[in-house]
Design an enzyme around this catalytic site. Sequence first.
Site, PDB file in Angstrom:
ATOM      1  N   SER A 123     -10.471   6.862  11.624  1.00 56.23           N
ATOM      2  CA  SER A 123     -11.477   7.240  12.617  1.00 56.23           C
ATOM      3  C   SER A 123     -12.713   7.817  11.944  1.00 56.23           C
ATOM      4  CB  SER A 123     -10.870   8.288  13.565  1.00 56.23           C
ATOM      5  OG  SER A 123     -11.878   8.899  14.338  1.00 56.23           O
ATOM      6  N   TYR A 147      -6.586  16.580  14.517  1.00 55.68           N
ATOM      7  CA  TYR A 147      -6.497  15.106  14.663  1.00 55.68           C
ATOM      8  C   TYR A 147      -7.249  14.444  13.504  1.00 55.68           C
ATOM      9  CZ  TYR A 147      -8.079  10.481  15.869  1.00 55.68           C
ATOM     10  OH  TYR A 147      -8.413   9.151  15.796  1.00 55.68           O
ATOM     11  N   LYS A 151      -5.921  12.054  10.031  1.00 57.88           N
ATOM     12  CA  LYS A 151      -6.442  10.747   9.598  1.00 57.88           C
ATOM     13  C   LYS A 151      -6.896  10.832   8.127  1.00 57.88           C
ATOM     14  CE  LYS A 151      -5.888   8.356  13.376  1.00 57.88           C
ATOM     15  NZ  LYS A 151      -4.894   7.255  13.399  1.00 57.88           N
TER      16      LYS A 151
HETATM   17  C1  WQD Z   1     -18.422  10.795  23.616  1.00 61.31           C
HETATM   18  C2  WQD Z   1     -19.662  11.558  24.054  1.00 61.31           C
HETATM   19  C3  WQD Z   1     -19.253  13.875  24.535  1.00 61.31           C
HETATM   20  C4  WQD Z   1     -16.646  13.076  28.010  1.00 61.31           C
HETATM   21  C5  WQD Z   1     -13.354  10.953  20.285  1.00 61.31           C
HETATM   22  C6  WQD Z   1     -12.593  11.201  19.020  1.00 61.31           C
HETATM   23  C7  WQD Z   1     -12.668   9.976  18.156  1.00 61.31           C
HETATM   24  C8  WQD Z   1     -12.179   8.782  18.929  1.00 61.31           C
HETATM   25  C9  WQD Z   1     -13.016   8.600  20.186  1.00 61.31           C
HETATM   26  C10 WQD Z   1      -9.853   8.517  18.453  1.00 61.31           C
HETATM   27  C11 WQD Z   1     -19.771  12.942  23.436  1.00 61.31           C
HETATM   28  C12 WQD Z   1     -19.673  13.135  25.797  1.00 61.31           C
HETATM   29  C13 WQD Z   1     -17.474  12.932  26.905  1.00 61.31           C
HETATM   30  C14 WQD Z   1     -17.168  13.665  29.197  1.00 61.31           C
HETATM   31  C15 WQD Z   1     -19.303  13.915  28.113  1.00 61.31           C
HETATM   32  N1  WQD Z   1     -10.818   8.933  19.266  1.00 61.31           N
HETATM   33  N2  WQD Z   1     -18.772  13.335  26.962  1.00 61.31           N
HETATM   34  N3  WQD Z   1     -18.479  14.061  29.200  1.00 61.31           N
HETATM   35  O1  WQD Z   1     -15.556  12.839  21.184  1.00 61.31           O
HETATM   36  O2  WQD Z   1     -17.158  11.020  20.363  1.00 61.31           O
HETATM   37  O3  WQD Z   1     -14.717  10.777  19.978  1.00 61.31           O
HETATM   38  O4  WQD Z   1     -12.874   9.814  20.951  1.00 61.31           O
HETATM   39  O5  WQD Z   1      -9.947   7.830  17.454  1.00 61.31           O
HETATM   40  O6  WQD Z   1     -11.851  10.206  17.027  1.00 61.31           O
HETATM   41  O7  WQD Z   1     -13.220  12.263  18.323  1.00 61.31           O
HETATM   42  O8  WQD Z   1     -15.590  10.552  22.275  1.00 61.31           O
HETATM   43  O9  WQD Z   1     -15.762   9.755  24.582  1.00 61.31           O
HETATM   44  O10 WQD Z   1     -14.851  12.095  24.156  1.00 61.31           O
HETATM   45  O11 WQD Z   1     -17.288  11.653  23.827  1.00 61.31           O
HETATM   46  O12 WQD Z   1     -20.486  14.268  28.146  1.00 61.31           O
HETATM   47  O13 WQD Z   1     -16.465  13.836  30.228  1.00 61.31           O
HETATM   48  O14 WQD Z   1     -19.602  11.757  25.467  1.00 61.31           O
HETATM   49  O15 WQD Z   1     -19.840  15.170  24.474  1.00 61.31           O
HETATM   50  O16 WQD Z   1     -21.145  13.216  23.192  1.00 61.31           O
HETATM   51  P1  WQD Z   1     -15.840  11.407  20.933  1.00 61.31           P
HETATM   52  P2  WQD Z   1     -15.804  11.018  23.776  1.00 61.31           P
END
Ligand code: WQD
Length: 328
Positions: A123, A147, A151
């Site tokens: 990741s 997490y 990785k």
């Molecule tokens: C994306 C953006 C949030 C939810 C994670 C893991 C990564 C991978 C993918 C496993 C950010 C914003 C999110 C919400 C929001 N997983 N957001 N409201 O955190 O970039 O990555 O998931 O491999 O390893 O770290 O993904 O989709 O949670 O967030 O504003 O309800 O959307 O702040 O900017 P993230 P995400």
Amino acid sequence: MKILITGGAGYIGSHTCVALMEQGYSLVILDNFSNSKPAVLDKLRKLNDNFVFYNVDVTNEEALERVFSNHKIDGVIHFAGYKAVGESVAKPLNYYINNVGSTMILAKVCQKYNVNKFVFSSSATVYGENKVPFKEEMELLPTTNPYGETKAMSERILMDVAKANPNFAVSILRYFNPVGAHESGLIGEDPNGIPNNLMPYITKVAKGELEKLRVFGNDYPTPDGTGIRDYIHVMDLAEGHVAAYKHLRKGVHIYNLGTGKGTSVLELVHAFEKANGIKVPYEIVERRPGDIAICYADASKAERELGWKAKRDIIDMCRDAWRFENLT
Ligand code: WQD
């Protein structure tokens, strides 16, 4: 000759199984349904049935050995693992035992059965707060959560195994933000409970199952103040695994699987509304602890060495995610 797919009933695993079977590969799929559903296998069979399935926990060495002794395995693609960042902070031991333990045990059984092709699901989180665009040769910085550490540790373990066994061929694939679903709408991202990730949360709001999207902060140093990520269509990601498997060669080779483009939260919301002609109500709230402002890939190495490049755009991602939500 078969490819063993751990976590093959999961979101990325199931899409990769479809892409591999389309290329004529026969699969042995393992999953313990800790973060997936048995119904996914029925959907997979509708697309292609060139696989056998075992309900196996990859940390169970004995069960794993039984699979390897019953099938001539050519190589493995290791998806199985927990992946909720927030949960990993609350339950670190579960993550270390499951994610790092499964990688070690799988590599051990591979060595015993002389299986030397290993693709590992990593990741972009391992980059920590490096300067964007993230490049494979960058020094990894500590991640903000267990997490991400699982990785990074698993990557290092596989590198050491490859040093000890010159026949071992490892491809480490660092994903950015996988979203979307197979065009059939039969499989897609179907997390248990309230989604952590942005896209499945948006589709639940669009469907009326959740009231509104909470945008975690609009005071980041970005054009519209909201977080920027490199969203990649899950089928592009799946095809990246096929390319990586086909190009496996001795030693350890690391690839970013991203588009190289950054998209903000609000840009994704507006793209979803445009692609599907539906409003997504949202409210700006506090930042989410542990989030970084900007994350996107330098994806040129995978294109150069694997001949792979993401080809689906943000509208495709939004349309396919919405189709799956409506067919589920
Ligand atoms: C994306 C953006 C949030 C939810 C994670 C893991 C990564 C991978 C993918 C496993 C950010 C914003 C999110 C919400 C929001 N997983 N957001 N409201 O955190 O970039 O990555 O998931 O491999 O390893 O770290 O993904 O989709 O949670 O967030 O504003 O309800 O959307 O702040 O900017 P993230 P995400």
